[in-house]
Design a protein around this motif. Structure first.
Motif, PDB file in Angstrom:
ATOM      1  N   GLY A 213       8.180  14.285  35.916  1.00 37.60           N
ATOM      2  CA  GLY A 213       9.328  14.564  35.048  1.00 37.60           C
ATOM      3  C   GLY A 213      10.671  14.300  35.695  1.00 37.60           C
ATOM      4  N   LYS A 214      10.701  13.437  36.702  1.00 33.66           N
ATOM      5  CA  LYS A 214      11.942  13.180  37.437  1.00 33.66           C
ATOM      6  C   LYS A 214      13.025  12.572  36.552  1.00 33.66           C
ATOM      7  CE  LYS A 214       9.812  10.522  40.375  1.00 33.66           C
ATOM      8  NZ  LYS A 214       8.459  10.677  39.791  1.00 33.66           N
ATOM      9  N   SER A 215      12.654  11.551  35.776  1.00 33.76           N
ATOM     10  CA  SER A 215      13.656  10.880  34.941  1.00 33.76           C
ATOM     11  C   SER A 215      14.148  11.776  33.815  1.00 33.76           C
ATOM     12  CB  SER A 215      13.081   9.577  34.369  1.00 33.76           C
ATOM     13  OG  SER A 215      12.941   8.609  35.398  1.00 33.76           O
ATOM     14  N   ALA A 216      13.289  12.643  33.317  1.00 33.19           N
ATOM     15  CA  ALA A 216      13.717  13.597  32.293  1.00 33.19           C
ATOM     16  C   ALA A 216      14.763  14.549  32.874  1.00 33.19           C
ATOM     17  CB  ALA A 216      12.523  14.383  31.763  1.00 33.19           C
ATOM     18  N   ILE A 217      14.554  14.967  34.107  1.00 31.05           N
ATOM     19  CA  ILE A 217      15.524  15.831  34.781  1.00 31.05           C
ATOM     20  C   ILE A 217      16.822  15.068  35.002  1.00 31.05           C
ATOM     21  CG2 ILE A 217      16.028  17.015  36.966  1.00 31.05           C
ATOM     22  CD1 ILE A 217      13.030  17.716  37.107  1.00 31.05           C
ATOM     23  N   ALA A 218      16.728  13.811  35.453  1.00 28.51           N
ATOM     24  CA  ALA A 218      17.924  12.990  35.679  1.00 28.51           C
ATOM     25  C   ALA A 218      18.713  12.824  34.389  1.00 28.51           C
ATOM     26  CB  ALA A 218      17.526  11.633  36.246  1.00 28.51           C
ATOM     27  N   GLN A 219      18.022  12.562  33.291  1.00 23.96           N
ATOM     28  CA  GLN A 219      18.688  12.383  32.001  1.00 23.96           C
ATOM     29  C   GLN A 219      19.385  13.669  31.563  1.00 23.96           C
ATOM     30  OE1 GLN A 219      18.954   9.597  30.243  1.00 23.96           O
ATOM     31  NE2 GLN A 219      19.916  10.440  28.407  1.00 23.96           N
ATOM     32  N   THR A 220      18.709  14.793  31.742  1.00 28.65           N
ATOM     33  CA  THR A 220      19.295  16.082  31.357  1.00 28.65           C
ATOM     34  C   THR A 220      20.519  16.411  32.195  1.00 28.65           C
ATOM     35  OG1 THR A 220      17.108  16.888  30.664  1.00 28.65           O
ATOM     36  CG2 THR A 220      18.809  18.549  31.056  1.00 28.65           C
ATOM     37  N   ILE A 221      20.425  16.182  33.499  1.00 25.55           N
ATOM     38  CA  ILE A 221      21.568  16.430  34.379  1.00 25.55           C
ATOM     39  C   ILE A 221      22.733  15.518  34.002  1.00 25.55           C
ATOM     40  CG2 ILE A 221      22.419  16.183  36.746  1.00 25.55           C
ATOM     41  CD1 ILE A 221      20.836  18.703  36.392  1.00 25.55           C
ATOM     42  N   ALA A 222      22.440  14.263  33.690  1.00 26.35           N
ATOM     43  CA  ALA A 222      23.500  13.326  33.297  1.00 26.35           C
ATOM     44  C   ALA A 222      24.198  13.795  32.027  1.00 26.35           C
ATOM     45  CB  ALA A 222      22.910  11.935  33.099  1.00 26.35           C
ATOM     46  N   GLU A 223      23.426  14.202  31.039  1.00 27.10           N
ATOM     47  CA  GLU A 223      24.013  14.654  29.778  1.00 27.10           C
ATOM     48  C   GLU A 223      24.850  15.912  29.974  1.00 27.10           C
ATOM     49  OE1 GLU A 223      21.054  15.065  26.741  1.00 27.10           O
ATOM     50  OE2 GLU A 223      20.402  12.967  26.865  1.00 27.10           O
ATOM     51  N   GLU A 224      24.301  16.871  30.716  1.00 23.96           N
ATOM     52  CA  GLU A 224      25.017  18.127  30.918  1.00 23.96           C
ATOM     53  C   GLU A 224      26.281  17.933  31.752  1.00 23.96           C
ATOM     54  OE1 GLU A 224      22.507  21.185  32.486  1.00 23.96           O
ATOM     55  OE2 GLU A 224      21.183  21.222  30.736  1.00 23.96           O
ATOM     56  N   SER A 225      26.173  17.160  32.826  1.00 28.00           N
ATOM     57  CA  SER A 225      27.332  16.967  33.701  1.00 28.00           C
ATOM     58  C   SER A 225      28.414  16.142  32.995  1.00 28.00           C
ATOM     59  CB  SER A 225      26.922  16.301  35.016  1.00 28.00           C
ATOM     60  OG  SER A 225      26.283  15.069  34.789  1.00 28.00           O
ATOM     61  N   ASP A 226      28.021  15.201  32.141  1.00 28.79           N
ATOM     62  CA  ASP A 226      29.002  14.436  31.392  1.00 28.79           C
ATOM     63  C   ASP A 226      29.720  15.345  30.390  1.00 28.79           C
ATOM     64  OD1 ASP A 226      30.484  12.268  30.617  1.00 28.79           O
ATOM     65  OD2 ASP A 226      28.908  11.317  29.441  1.00 28.79           O
TER      66      ASP A 226
ATOM     67  N   SER B 159      23.218   2.727  32.288  1.00 32.30           N
ATOM     68  CA  SER B 159      23.788   4.074  32.222  1.00 32.30           C
ATOM     69  C   SER B 159      22.914   4.992  31.378  1.00 32.30           C
ATOM     70  CB  SER B 159      25.204   4.031  31.632  1.00 32.30           C
ATOM     71  OG  SER B 159      25.154   3.565  30.297  1.00 32.30           O
ATOM     72  N   TYR B 160      23.073   6.275  31.564  1.00 29.15           N
ATOM     73  CA  TYR B 160      22.196   7.252  30.907  1.00 29.15           C
ATOM     74  C   TYR B 160      22.293   7.193  29.387  1.00 29.15           C
ATOM     75  CZ  TYR B 160      25.577  10.675  29.118  1.00 29.15           C
ATOM     76  OH  TYR B 160      26.550  11.306  28.381  1.00 29.15           O
ATOM     77  N   ASN B 161      23.446   6.786  28.859  1.00 22.65           N
ATOM     78  CA  ASN B 161      23.657   6.803  27.416  1.00 22.65           C
ATOM     79  C   ASN B 161      23.688   5.399  26.811  1.00 22.65           C
ATOM     80  OD1 ASN B 161      26.041   6.045  28.605  1.00 22.65           O
ATOM     81  ND2 ASN B 161      27.333   7.495  27.500  1.00 22.65           N
ATOM     82  N   SER B 162      23.083   4.443  27.474  1.00 25.92           N
ATOM     83  CA  SER B 162      23.081   3.074  26.971  1.00 25.92           C
ATOM     84  C   SER B 162      22.126   2.934  25.787  1.00 25.92           C
ATOM     85  CB  SER B 162      22.660   2.101  28.077  1.00 25.92           C
ATOM     86  OG  SER B 162      21.282   2.275  28.386  1.00 25.92           O
ATOM     87  N   GLY B 163      22.384   1.918  24.968  1.00 24.95           N
ATOM     88  CA  GLY B 163      21.503   1.654  23.842  1.00 24.95           C
ATOM     89  C   GLY B 163      20.093   1.298  24.282  1.00 24.95           C
ATOM     90  N   GLU B 164      19.976   0.654  25.437  1.00 26.84           N
ATOM     91  CA  GLU B 164      18.661   0.276  25.960  1.00 26.84           C
ATOM     92  C   GLU B 164      17.815   1.500  26.270  1.00 26.84           C
ATOM     93  OE1 GLU B 164      16.996  -2.050  29.917  1.00 26.84           O
ATOM     94  OE2 GLU B 164      18.739  -2.883  28.868  1.00 26.84           O
ATOM     95  N   ARG B 165      18.475   2.598  26.596  1.00 23.34           N
ATOM     96  CA  ARG B 165      17.750   3.826  26.949  1.00 23.34           C
ATOM     97  C   ARG B 165      17.802   4.843  25.807  1.00 23.34           C
ATOM     98  NH1 ARG B 165      18.594   7.044  30.378  1.00 23.34           N
ATOM     99  NH2 ARG B 165      16.492   7.197  31.219  1.00 23.34           N
ATOM    100  N   TYR B 166      17.977   4.361  24.589  1.00 20.75           N
ATOM    101  CA  TYR B 166      18.046   5.264  23.439  1.00 20.75           C
ATOM    102  C   TYR B 166      16.791   6.135  23.372  1.00 20.75           C
ATOM    103  CZ  TYR B 166      17.957   6.978  18.658  1.00 20.75           C
ATOM    104  OH  TYR B 166      17.878   7.781  17.559  1.00 20.75           O
ATOM    105  N   ASP B 167      17.005   7.407  23.114  1.00 23.39           N
ATOM    106  CA  ASP B 167      15.921   8.384  23.016  1.00 23.39           C
ATOM    107  C   ASP B 167      15.140   8.497  24.324  1.00 23.39           C
ATOM    108  OD1 ASP B 167      14.620  10.376  21.576  1.00 23.39           O
ATOM    109  OD2 ASP B 167      13.038   9.040  20.858  1.00 23.39           O
TER     110      ASP B 167
END
Length: 318
Positions: A92-105, A45-53
């Motif tokens: 920058g695809k994953s950066a966009i995905a992460q930003t969309i995930a954070e904003e939509s959540d 998931s976008y906010n998992s500890g494995e994907r921190y920062d």
């Protein structure tokens, strides 16, 4: 006797009282949910500890792309239930995905997210994809949980089924029931890095299964954002008639003026470096020069990864 037990309480059947029956039902629900949890891919998931920062869009960059995606999420166009965001490596695809995930959540629109990674066991194959999405669905849309559990109880081997069967039973049907019951609920699923699923035929299976599932319940309002490189197998899958009929495509190219965003990113990061680095006060105010910035922008050729690499090398003194 269809109404024999209507509003009945404190009854006994073959030695089992009402409490025993209720407890047995609760235990089976718990076991079904535990079974689901065992199939979940930790770290996806976008906010998992494995994907921190995890990388995300720098402030004030990628505005046009982000606005385009969020407008699609909010739309009610039943002919555009999928979006394929694609671009070359470093775009920058994953950066966009992460930003969309954070904003939509934050805005209460995110159902679930799954970030593939070729170097992470569990995140480089299809096996736990739908279970992970279904688990997050139970959290983000609580009204869907009982339907997810019900379908697991009815078919304990659902996790051995193909992607389409899992998607239908564990995501589409529970989501549709919850939508009917609650009205306004989160609606976006994000799947990033599909090209990092190592078995190529599985990439196509995922795309086709999602398209087939979405076509079952066109009025549910569910949206699926898929992000990947434009690999051959993935392009072919998106070109299939039943997929393309449901899909909007968004390509990261010069249309979105990446050079302007890269320049803004560079200037902001270099200014931060001068403020925070122990030798920052020794640097001239004009460092780096406009000419140097433009050279980096030109050499980046629209790829954020190049600019990011230059910055990291500067920070490490290389």
């Amino acid at each position: 006797m269809p109404d024999a037990f209507h509003q009945a309480s404190n009854f006994t059947i073959n030695g089992l009282n009402q409490t025993d029956i209720r407890n047995d039902s609760d235990q089976r629900k718990d076991k079904a949910f535990e079974r689901l949890q065992k199939e979940v891919v930790a770290g996806a998931s976008y906010n998992s500890g494995e994907r921190y920062d995890a990388p995300k869009c720098h402030p004030d960059t990628r505005k046009a792309v982000l606005s385009n995606i969020m407008s699609w999420v909010d739309s009610d166009d039943e002919l555009s239930r999928m979006m394929w965001l694609h671009g070359q490596v470093g775009a920058g695809k994953s950066a966009i995905a992460q930003t969309i995930a954070e904003e939509s959540d934050t805005e209460g629109k995110l159902v679930a997210s799954f970030f593939f990674s070729r170097f992470s066991p569990g995140r480089n194959n299809k096996n736990g994809l739908i279970a992970t999405i279904a688990f997050q669905l139970c959290i983000s849309v609580p009204a869907a949980k009982e339907h997810v559990i019900k379908n697991i109880k009815e078919n304990p081997k659902i996790f051995e089924s193909n992607i389409w069967s899992q998607m239908r039973a564990l995501v589409i049907e529970p989501f549709s029931h919850a939508k009917f019951q609650c009205g306004v609920i989160p609606r976006l699923i994000i799947i990033d890095g599909l090209d990092e699923c190592l078995i190529r035929k599985d990439q196509a299976e995922i795309i086709e299964a999602i398209a087939k599932s979405l076509s079952m319940k066109p009025s549910s309002g569910l949206r699926v954002l898929l992000i990947s490189r434009p690999e051959v197998e993935i392009r072919q899958a998106f070109n299939m008639d039943n997929v393309s009929a449901l899909c909007t495509r968004l390509v990261l190219n010069d249309t979105f003026d990446p050079d302007k965003d890269i320049e803004l990113y560079l200037r902001s990061r270099f200014e931060a470096l001068k403020r925070q680095h122990k030798l920052g006060l020794a640097l001239p105010i004009s460092w780096p020069s406009d000419e140097a910035i433009q050279q980096i922008v030109e050499k980046s050729s629209g790829q954020f990864i190049y600019a990011s690499t230059v910055l990291n090398m500067t920070l490490t003194g290389n």
